[in-house]
Scaffold this motif. Structure first.
Motif, PDB file in Angstrom:
ATOM      1  N   SER A  84     -12.561   7.030   4.897  1.00  0.00           N
ATOM      2  CA  SER A  84     -11.011   7.195   5.183  1.00  0.00           C
ATOM      3  C   SER A  84     -10.768   7.365   3.507  1.00  0.00           C
ATOM      4  O   SER A  84     -11.081   6.888   3.080  1.00  0.00           O
ATOM      5  N   LYS A  87      -5.433   6.434  -0.070  1.00  0.00           N
ATOM      6  CA  LYS A  87      -4.499   7.064  -0.525  1.00  0.00           C
ATOM      7  C   LYS A  87      -3.992   7.800   1.020  1.00  0.00           C
ATOM      8  O   LYS A  87      -4.453   9.231   1.194  1.00  0.00           O
ATOM      9  N   LEU A  88      -2.639   7.344   1.395  1.00  0.00           N
ATOM     10  CA  LEU A  88      -2.283   7.837   2.626  1.00  0.00           C
ATOM     11  C   LEU A  88      -1.267   9.742   2.681  1.00  0.00           C
ATOM     12  O   LEU A  88      -1.342   9.446   1.038  1.00  0.00           O
ATOM     13  N   ASN A  94      -4.066   3.245   1.087  1.00  0.00           N
ATOM     14  CA  ASN A  94      -4.323   2.649   1.976  1.00  0.00           C
ATOM     15  C   ASN A  94      -4.363   1.555   2.881  1.00  0.00           C
ATOM     16  O   ASN A  94      -5.879   1.465   2.556  1.00  0.00           O
ATOM     17  N   GLU A  96      -4.752   0.320   5.052  1.00  0.00           N
ATOM     18  CA  GLU A  96      -5.820  -0.210   6.579  1.00  0.00           C
ATOM     19  C   GLU A  96      -6.723  -0.758   5.963  1.00  0.00           C
ATOM     20  O   GLU A  96      -8.097  -1.013   7.141  1.00  0.00           O
ATOM     21  N   LYS A  97      -7.787   0.890   5.029  1.00  0.00           N
ATOM     22  CA  LYS A  97      -8.985   1.010   4.904  1.00  0.00           C
ATOM     23  C   LYS A  97      -9.591  -0.219   4.043  1.00  0.00           C
ATOM     24  O   LYS A  97     -10.218  -0.987   4.692  1.00  0.00           O
TER      25      LYS A  97
END
Length: 189
Positions: A84, A87-88, A94, A96-97
């Protein structure tokens, strides 16, 4: 997992009299739980059923004791970390990660905080802190100490182990090859 691996070693598998005394149902249950198929799905389902506080409705602290398969936990953490992005695509963190990583670590910390109410046995603690490490030959010899060789193959294996042990116990600087070559050179004179 280490228990199952030890049970499957040839020096342990050959102990027929000992295996006759083992509760096969419990061993089968253990094997099923630690089956590596589907990324240890049986183990993960069992673990999930034991958490949030080990056994639901556990009345005693000892019912809450859980020893996780640490290698699988590390594998999961590595997978989450590597697979994952931190960073998005838009440059934001991120979350969620990091939430998933935190959940894994929090579970582990929760398991660590359960107090073990079993009495401490110093002889067991000593064995765990200072284990004797046996190589394959030592394990096989210990196995034959427990149960004697029965089949022809076992007897031959034991004989070769004893011969190799005798070679190991020779005085410094003398090998069995030296002894063999010196005995053949004296016999030809």
């Amino acid at each position: 997992m280490a228990i199952i691996m030890a049970f499957n070693m040839s020096p342990v598998e050959r102990l027929k009299k000992t295996w006759n005394k083992v509760n096969k149902t419990q061993l089968q249950f253990l094997n099923e739980q630690m089956n590596p198929s589907n990324n240890y799905s049986n183990y993960r389902l069992m673990l999930q059923s034991l958490v949030p506080w080990s056994v639901p409705g556990a009345s005693e602290e000892r019912q809450r004791i859980l020893i996780p398969f640490l290698s699988l936990l590390v594998k999961d953490l590595c997978f989450l970390s590597q697979e994952s992005a931190s960073k998005l695509a838009n440059g934001q963190i991120n979350f969620e990660k990091f939430w998933q990583l935190a959940k894994q670590v929090t579970k582990f910390m929760t398991w660590q905080q359960v107090q073990c109410s079993f009495p401490k046995v110093q002889s067991v603690i000593g064995c765990l802190q200072m284990p004797s490490v046996l190589m394959e030959r030592g394990l096989a010899l210990s196995s034959f100490d427990c149960e004697s060789a029965i089949t022809f193959d076992e007897k031959e294996h034991l004989k070769s182990l004893q011969e190799s042990e005798a070679e190991v116990n020779l005085p410094n600087g003398i090998s069995s090859e030296n002894l063999h070559s010196s005995s053949t050179s004296t016999s030809t004179k």
